[in-house]
Design a protein around this motif. Structure first.
Motif, mmCIF file in Angstrom:
data_model
loop_
_atom_site.group_PDB
_atom_site.id
_atom_site.type_symbol
_atom_site.label_atom_id
_atom_site.label_comp_id
_atom_site.label_asym_id
_atom_site.label_seq_id
_atom_site.Cartn_x
_atom_site.Cartn_y
_atom_site.Cartn_z
ATOM 1 N N PRO A 19 -4.605 -5.256 5.089
ATOM 2 C CA PRO A 19 -4.854 -5.792 3.743
ATOM 3 C C PRO A 19 -4.684 -4.732 2.662
ATOM 4 C CG PRO A 19 -6.529 -6.549 5.277
ATOM 5 C CD PRO A 19 -5.724 -5.523 6.010
ATOM 6 N N SER A 20 -5.106 -3.496 2.977
ATOM 7 C CA SER A 20 -4.974 -2.408 2.010
ATOM 8 C C SER A 20 -4.858 -1.084 2.761
ATOM 9 C CB SER A 20 -6.196 -2.370 1.079
ATOM 10 O OG SER A 20 -6.101 -1.290 0.175
ATOM 11 N N CYS A 21 -4.025 -0.185 2.250
ATOM 12 C CA CYS A 21 -3.941 1.162 2.826
ATOM 13 C C CYS A 21 -3.336 2.096 1.783
ATOM 14 C CB CYS A 21 -3.115 1.174 4.107
ATOM 15 S SG CYS A 21 -1.342 0.998 3.859
ATOM 16 N N HIS A 47 -1.729 -4.425 0.059
ATOM 17 C CA HIS A 47 -1.856 -3.581 -1.135
ATOM 18 C C HIS A 47 -1.744 -2.125 -0.700
ATOM 19 C CE1 HIS A 47 -4.408 -1.954 -4.696
ATOM 20 N NE2 HIS A 47 -3.115 -1.933 -4.974
ATOM 21 N N GLN A 48 -0.721 -1.467 -1.179
ATOM 22 C CA GLN A 48 -0.521 -0.047 -0.883
ATOM 23 C C GLN A 48 -0.984 0.740 -2.106
ATOM 24 O OE1 GLN A 48 2.917 2.098 1.507
ATOM 25 N NE2 GLN A 48 3.623 1.623 -0.537
ATOM 26 N N THR A 49 -2.039 1.513 -1.939
ATOM 27 C CA THR A 49 -2.681 2.144 -3.099
ATOM 28 C C THR A 49 -2.057 3.476 -3.498
ATOM 29 O OG1 THR A 49 -4.318 3.175 -1.653
ATOM 30 C CG2 THR A 49 -4.885 1.032 -2.598
ATOM 31 N N ASN A 57 7.195 10.784 -6.796
ATOM 32 C CA ASN A 57 6.636 9.687 -7.583
ATOM 33 C C ASN A 57 5.769 8.779 -6.711
ATOM 34 O OD1 ASN A 57 8.062 10.517 -9.871
ATOM 35 N ND2 ASN A 57 9.872 9.355 -9.268
ATOM 36 N N ASN A 58 4.822 8.103 -7.364
ATOM 37 C CA ASN A 58 4.053 7.067 -6.682
ATOM 38 C C ASN A 58 4.778 5.738 -6.810
ATOM 39 O OD1 ASN A 58 2.015 8.737 -5.887
ATOM 40 N ND2 ASN A 58 0.677 8.268 -7.608
ATOM 41 N N TRP A 59 4.646 4.905 -5.756
ATOM 42 C CA TRP A 59 5.182 3.543 -5.814
ATOM 43 C C TRP A 59 4.009 2.631 -6.142
ATOM 44 C CZ3 TRP A 59 9.884 1.268 -5.814
ATOM 45 C CH2 TRP A 59 9.921 -0.112 -5.640
ATOM 46 N N LYS A 60 3.986 2.095 -7.380
ATOM 47 C CA LYS A 60 2.856 1.284 -7.840
ATOM 48 C C LYS A 60 3.136 -0.178 -7.557
ATOM 49 C CE LYS A 60 1.685 4.580 -11.281
ATOM 50 N NZ LYS A 60 0.962 5.391 -11.780
ATOM 51 N N SER A 61 2.145 -0.859 -6.964
ATOM 52 C CA SER A 61 2.355 -2.238 -6.538
ATOM 53 C C SER A 61 1.071 -3.033 -6.684
ATOM 54 C CB SER A 61 2.818 -2.244 -5.074
ATOM 55 O OG SER A 61 2.994 -3.558 -4.607
ATOM 56 N N ASP A 62 1.177 -4.230 -7.298
ATOM 57 C CA ASP A 62 0.017 -5.116 -7.406
ATOM 58 C C ASP A 62 -0.328 -5.687 -6.040
ATOM 59 O OD1 ASP A 62 -0.083 -4.671 -10.100
ATOM 60 O OD2 ASP A 62 0.761 -6.617 -10.687
ATOM 61 N N PRO A 63 -1.625 -5.973 -5.788
ATOM 62 C CA PRO A 63 -2.031 -6.531 -4.487
ATOM 63 C C PRO A 63 -1.355 -7.863 -4.191
ATOM 64 C CG PRO A 63 -3.940 -5.762 -5.728
ATOM 65 C CD PRO A 63 -2.771 -5.707 -6.670
ATOM 66 N N ASP A 64 -0.885 -8.031 -2.960
ATOM 67 C CA ASP A 64 -0.358 -9.288 -2.436
ATOM 68 C C ASP A 64 0.753 -9.894 -3.283
ATOM 69 O OD1 ASP A 64 -2.251 -9.281 -0.275
ATOM 70 O OD2 ASP A 64 -3.774 -9.870 -1.738
#
Length: 252
Positions: A19-21, A47-49, A57-64
């Motif tokens: 679910p999240s990591c 969700h990848q935090t 760079n960070n890869w920013k992603s909204d949950p689900d």
């Protein structure tokens, strides 16, 4: 949510959903320390935090909302010097999986690790390899695809949903993506390197087009090839030049 795939030979026969990591690539690299790890395992996160991209760079992603996953491969048939073929496999697979959902839109692969939709970034790829002597013992293909996210705060980012105004079923797109990765990976494993390279160049952003780039200075150049080592080969006013990763930046 994400089922074991029935249509593949070995990819996606084990799917680990989290679910999240922090990062699916980090989890995959930890799994490679286990003696019983098998090729084809897929780790996918709702969700990848702290997803990692190129240039730190960070890869920013909204949950689900998107696909954030890593695929474990064992490409020990590849020399370390040929590892860019895995970038070709991943880039072409992502484009193939996305294309059906955004038919008619302009899609390109962008050297070295992105996929563009209407000249905006829709997917990113981060490949991490474990070498044994001169060959690749294991590879982790980290892939992030912007699917249903609507807002990014970045001018040059987009999503499939943003472009075609439709909500996509992530599980269906996931299946298409894994099937596409296996398709191209098996072609690579069977020795069809030149075919892969030709297809990659056909879909390459900026290929045979003069565009602006930046190194220590801004210049106009035309991509004419990508070497087996992954170096970008360009025609410029200073003649033919080649660039390694992080040595050149695209200016749109």
């Amino acid at each position: 949510m994400y089922k074991i795939l029935a249509k593949t030979l070995f990819l996606g026969k084990e799917v680990i959903y989290m679910p999240s990591c922090h990062s699916t690539n980090d989890i995959a690299l930890q799994m490679l320390k286990k003696p019983d790890i098998r090729e084809g395992v897929v780790i996918i996160a709702g969700h990848q935090t702290s997803g990692r991209g190129q240039r730190g760079n960070n890869w920013k992603s909204d949950p689900d909302s998107n696909l954030t996953l890593s695929v474990i491969l064992k490409p020990n048939f590849l020399q370390a010097s040929d590892q860019f073929y895995l970038n070709m496999v991943a880039s072409l697979a992502v484009q193939r999986a996305i294309q059906g959902g955004v038919d008619g839109q302009d899609m390109k692969v962008k050297w070295p690790n992105d996929v563009l939709l209407n000249e905006k970034k829709v997917a990113g790829i981060l490949i991490e390899n474990i070498l044994q002597k001169s060959s690749i013992q294991w590879a982790v293909l980290g892939i992030g695809v912007n699917v249903n996210q609507k807002s990014f705060g970045l001018e040059k980012a987009t999503s499939m949903s943003q472009v075609v105004n439709k909500v996509f079923d992530l599980s269906i797109l996931f299946e298409k993506l894994i099937e596409s990765i296996e398709y191209y990976y098996l072609r690579l494993r069977s020795g069809k390197r030149e075919e892969l390279r030709e297809e990659y160049l056909q879909h390459l952003f900026g290929f045979q087009q003069f565009r602006n780039y930046r190194t220590e200075y801004v210049f106009s150049g035309k991509i004419i090839d990508v070497a087996e080592t992954g170096r970008l080969i360009m025609e410029t006013t200073k003649g033919v030049q080649s660039f390694d990763f992080k040595e050149v930046e695209f200016l749109y």
